[in-house]
Design a protein around this motif. Sequence first.
Motif, PDB file in Angstrom:
ATOM      1  N   GLY A 113      -8.603   3.529  -3.124  1.00 62.73           N
ATOM      2  CA  GLY A 113      -8.726   2.782  -1.865  1.00 62.73           C
ATOM      3  C   GLY A 113      -7.671   1.692  -1.754  1.00 62.73           C
ATOM      4  O   GLY A 113      -7.093   1.478  -0.681  1.00 62.73           O
ATOM      5  N   CYS A 116      -4.454   3.281  -0.745  1.00 65.37           N
ATOM      6  CA  CYS A 116      -4.462   3.576   0.701  1.00 65.37           C
ATOM      7  C   CYS A 116      -4.066   2.317   1.468  1.00 65.37           C
ATOM      8  O   CYS A 116      -3.182   2.324   2.331  1.00 65.37           O
ATOM      9  CB  CYS A 116      -5.844   4.017   1.179  1.00 65.37           C
ATOM     10  SG  CYS A 116      -6.468   5.539   0.443  1.00 65.37           S
ATOM     11  N   HIS A 120      -0.859   1.365   3.872  1.00 64.92           N
ATOM     12  CA  HIS A 120      -1.110   1.060   5.292  1.00 64.92           C
ATOM     13  C   HIS A 120      -0.560  -0.317   5.658  1.00 64.92           C
ATOM     14  O   HIS A 120       0.059  -0.489   6.711  1.00 64.92           O
ATOM     15  CB  HIS A 120      -2.608   1.124   5.601  1.00 64.92           C
ATOM     16  CG  HIS A 120      -3.170   2.512   5.473  1.00 64.92           C
ATOM     17  ND1 HIS A 120      -4.522   2.773   5.375  1.00 64.92           N
ATOM     18  CD2 HIS A 120      -2.543   3.715   5.424  1.00 64.92           C
ATOM     19  CE1 HIS A 120      -4.694   4.089   5.274  1.00 64.92           C
ATOM     20  NE2 HIS A 120      -3.527   4.682   5.297  1.00 64.92           N
TER      21      HIS A 120
HETATM   22  C1  ASC Z   1     -10.830   4.644   3.668  1.00 64.76           C
HETATM   23  C2  ASC Z   1      -9.931   4.727   4.748  1.00 64.76           C
HETATM   24  C3  ASC Z   1      -8.856   3.983   4.444  1.00 64.76           C
HETATM   25  C4  ASC Z   1      -9.017   3.409   3.102  1.00 64.76           C
HETATM   26  C5  ASC Z   1      -8.869   1.923   3.078  1.00 64.76           C
HETATM   27  C6  ASC Z   1      -9.192   1.395   1.713  1.00 64.76           C
HETATM   28  O1  ASC Z   1     -11.905   5.201   3.579  1.00 64.76           O
HETATM   29  O2  ASC Z   1     -10.088   5.411   5.853  1.00 64.76           O
HETATM   30  O3  ASC Z   1      -7.806   3.801   5.182  1.00 64.76           O
HETATM   31  O4  ASC Z   1     -10.323   3.810   2.691  1.00 64.76           O
HETATM   32  O5  ASC Z   1      -9.696   1.344   4.016  1.00 64.76           O
HETATM   33  O6  ASC Z   1      -9.075   0.006   1.699  1.00 64.76           O
END
Ligand code: ASC
Length: 125
Positions: A113, A116, A120
């Motif tokens: 996570g 991710c 982002h």
């Molecule tokens: C998720 C999702 C994300 C990541 C992020 C983890 O489930 O859709 O983009 O986890 O939120 O921090």
Amino acid sequence: QFAKPEDAIKYRQGAFQLIKTHFGTLQPVVRGQVPYDKDAVAADIYVLDVVARLPWAAFAEGTQGGGAKDNVWSDPEGFNKAKQNFLDSLKPLTAAADEGDLDKLRAAFAKTGASCKACHDSYRN
Ligand code: ASC
């Protein structure tokens, strides 16, 4: 592979949707909101590990746009590193799922996570 830039954008967005679905399925498990089903989790992570490989070829030069920041293309080294951090994080996640160790799964889930989120924060609008 993609006739038009929009095709690449749609493809990678679809791939990220699959990743989100197969990663998101784990959230109630690691939170203890649903019982831990070892086989179901392992099957989900198996698919996650496959779909995680999909989006990257759809970031070819000339496919700028969608939710992606321009630095995906201006900072390919950083983007590639962020991608690799994510893909590498799936190895301990898979290992934890195969072992059936919920504590390890929880820790590995948090690391994935974080990977991710880091990507982002830097590369997605
Ligand atoms: C998720 C999702 C994300 C990541 C992020 C983890 O489930 O859709 O983009 O986890 O939120 O921090």
